[in-house]
Design a protein around this motif. Structure first.
Motif, PDB file in Angstrom:
ATOM      1  N   LEU A  29      63.961  37.630  21.454  1.00 47.39           N
ATOM      2  CA  LEU A  29      62.670  38.164  21.708  1.00 47.39           C
ATOM      3  C   LEU A  29      61.727  37.998  20.558  1.00 47.39           C
ATOM      4  N   GLY A  30      62.107  37.870  19.499  1.00 46.74           N
ATOM      5  CA  GLY A  30      61.061  37.350  18.272  1.00 46.74           C
ATOM      6  C   GLY A  30      60.436  36.099  18.729  1.00 46.74           C
ATOM      7  N   HIS A  31      61.428  35.077  19.001  1.00 43.57           N
ATOM      8  CA  HIS A  31      60.832  33.873  19.419  1.00 43.57           C
ATOM      9  C   HIS A  31      59.873  34.021  20.743  1.00 43.57           C
ATOM     10  N   GLU A  32      60.072  34.648  21.552  1.00 43.85           N
ATOM     11  CA  GLU A  32      58.995  34.825  22.588  1.00 43.85           C
ATOM     12  C   GLU A  32      57.976  35.308  22.331  1.00 43.85           C
ATOM     13  N   PHE A  33      58.047  36.484  21.166  1.00 41.80           N
ATOM     14  CA  PHE A  33      56.673  37.073  20.735  1.00 41.80           C
ATOM     15  C   PHE A  33      55.801  35.940  20.179  1.00 41.80           C
ATOM     16  N   LEU A  34      56.508  35.192  19.122  1.00 47.24           N
ATOM     17  CA  LEU A  34      55.490  34.053  18.537  1.00 47.24           C
ATOM     18  C   LEU A  34      55.191  33.194  19.665  1.00 47.24           C
ATOM     19  N   ASP A  35      55.970  32.711  20.585  1.00 50.30           N
ATOM     20  CA  ASP A  35      55.349  32.020  21.532  1.00 50.30           C
ATOM     21  C   ASP A  35      54.071  32.369  22.376  1.00 50.30           C
ATOM     22  N   GLU A  36      54.164  33.955  22.760  1.00 53.81           N
ATOM     23  CA  GLU A  36      52.967  34.486  23.338  1.00 53.81           C
ATOM     24  C   GLU A  36      51.875  34.376  22.015  1.00 53.81           C
ATOM     25  N   ALA A  37      51.998  34.665  21.024  1.00 55.79           N
ATOM     26  CA  ALA A  37      51.059  34.456  19.940  1.00 55.79           C
ATOM     27  C   ALA A  37      50.443  33.031  19.865  1.00 55.79           C
ATOM     28  N   LEU A  38      51.189  32.290  20.107  1.00 55.12           N
ATOM     29  CA  LEU A  38      50.762  30.645  19.875  1.00 55.12           C
ATOM     30  C   LEU A  38      49.992  30.529  21.271  1.00 55.12           C
ATOM     31  N   SER A  39      50.348  30.927  22.269  1.00 57.70           N
ATOM     32  CA  SER A  39      49.547  30.764  23.513  1.00 57.70           C
ATOM     33  C   SER A  39      48.163  31.432  23.128  1.00 57.70           C
ATOM     34  N   ALA A  40      48.074  32.545  22.490  1.00 51.91           N
ATOM     35  CA  ALA A  40      46.934  33.320  22.381  1.00 51.91           C
ATOM     36  C   ALA A  40      46.016  32.324  21.386  1.00 51.91           C
ATOM     37  N   PHE A  41      46.424  31.831  20.348  1.00 52.15           N
ATOM     38  CA  PHE A  41      45.765  30.988  19.423  1.00 52.15           C
ATOM     39  C   PHE A  41      45.282  29.866  20.121  1.00 52.15           C
ATOM     40  N   ARG A  42      46.134  29.401  20.932  1.00 54.54           N
ATOM     41  CA  ARG A  42      45.558  28.210  21.518  1.00 54.54           C
ATOM     42  C   ARG A  42      44.328  28.368  22.655  1.00 54.54           C
ATOM     43  N   LEU A  43      44.404  29.538  23.298  1.00 57.24           N
ATOM     44  CA  LEU A  43      42.976  29.858  24.002  1.00 57.24           C
ATOM     45  C   LEU A  43      42.005  30.481  23.103  1.00 57.24           C
ATOM     46  N   ILE A  44      42.049  31.037  21.966  1.00 58.91           N
ATOM     47  CA  ILE A  44      41.091  31.306  21.081  1.00 58.91           C
ATOM     48  C   ILE A  44      40.626  29.987  20.542  1.00 58.91           C
ATOM     49  N   ALA A  45      41.313  29.085  20.138  1.00 61.79           N
ATOM     50  CA  ALA A  45      40.764  27.719  19.914  1.00 61.79           C
ATOM     51  C   ALA A  45      39.916  27.111  20.787  1.00 61.79           C
ATOM     52  N   LYS A  46      40.219  27.229  21.967  1.00 56.93           N
ATOM     53  CA  LYS A  46      39.606  26.365  23.052  1.00 56.93           C
ATOM     54  C   LYS A  46      38.322  27.309  23.540  1.00 56.93           C
ATOM     55  N   GLN A  47      38.200  28.687  23.588  1.00 61.29           N
ATOM     56  CA  GLN A  47      37.079  29.423  24.049  1.00 61.29           C
ATOM     57  C   GLN A  47      37.021  30.563  22.915  1.00 61.29           C
ATOM     58  N   PRO A  48      36.669  30.239  21.837  1.00 59.94           N
ATOM     59  CA  PRO A  48      36.623  31.151  20.627  1.00 59.94           C
ATOM     60  C   PRO A  48      35.523  32.448  21.190  1.00 59.94           C
ATOM     61  N   LEU A  49      34.697  32.370  21.876  1.00 56.72           N
ATOM     62  CA  LEU A  49      33.711  33.308  22.002  1.00 56.72           C
ATOM     63  C   LEU A  49      34.004  34.309  23.532  1.00 56.72           C
ATOM     64  N   LEU A  50      35.390  33.888  23.886  1.00 60.33           N
ATOM     65  CA  LEU A  50      35.680  34.688  24.930  1.00 60.33           C
ATOM     66  C   LEU A  50      35.896  36.229  24.867  1.00 60.33           C
ATOM     67  N   TYR A  51      36.460  36.347  23.521  1.00 64.12           N
ATOM     68  CA  TYR A  51      36.815  37.835  23.422  1.00 64.12           C
ATOM     69  C   TYR A  51      35.549  38.640  22.789  1.00 64.12           C
ATOM     70  N   PRO A  52      35.778  39.903  22.781  1.00 58.34           N
ATOM     71  CA  PRO A  52      34.615  40.743  22.307  1.00 58.34           C
ATOM     72  C   PRO A  52      34.564  41.208  20.797  1.00 58.34           C
ATOM     73  N   ILE A  53      33.443  41.224  20.459  1.00 59.63           N
ATOM     74  CA  ILE A  53      33.228  41.587  19.050  1.00 59.63           C
ATOM     75  C   ILE A  53      33.575  43.191  18.740  1.00 59.63           C
ATOM     76  N   VAL A  54      34.653  43.501  17.953  1.00 55.95           N
ATOM     77  CA  VAL A  54      34.987  44.771  17.630  1.00 55.95           C
ATOM     78  C   VAL A  54      34.445  45.501  16.226  1.00 55.95           C
ATOM     79  N   ARG A  55      34.303  44.705  15.536  1.00 62.53           N
ATOM     80  CA  ARG A  55      33.315  45.069  14.364  1.00 62.53           C
ATOM     81  C   ARG A  55      32.675  43.766  13.672  1.00 62.53           C
TER      82      ARG A  55
END
Length: 98
Positions: A29-55
């Protein structure tokens, strides 16, 4: 435009602690967590302005399978991940990180 994602030392530690905790809950499950984090990092890298500003200039991307937020800043030519934190943690924990 794809930017390079840099994790601050604290964010890298956040990932390690969370992955270790999940791995103790169930083998793999720890590896699955890291895989999910890496997927999120890839999406952030491709579309950095996709997510809202929180502060100020910090944005938050929510992971899909795990209740974690990835807090990051878009710099000139890269992305800086400030924190990877569980949704139940108080926001002051990441806001104290400059």
């Amino acid at each position: 435009m794809k930017l390079i994602v840099h994790l601050r030392e604290e964010a890298d530690g956040d990932l390690a602690v969370a992955a270790s905790w999940y791995e103790q809950q169930r083998v793999g499950l720890g590896h699955e967590f890291l895989d999910e984090a890496l997927s999120a990092f890839r999406l952030i890298a491709k579309q950095p302005l996709l997510y809202p500003i929180v502060r100020r200039n910090t944005r938050r991307a929510l992971m899909h399978r795990f209740p974690f937020g990835i807090f990051y800043r878009v710099e000139n030519s890269h992305i800086v991940v400030v924190a990877v934190m569980h949704g139940s943690r108080h926001p002051y924990h990441w806001q104290a990180r400059k």
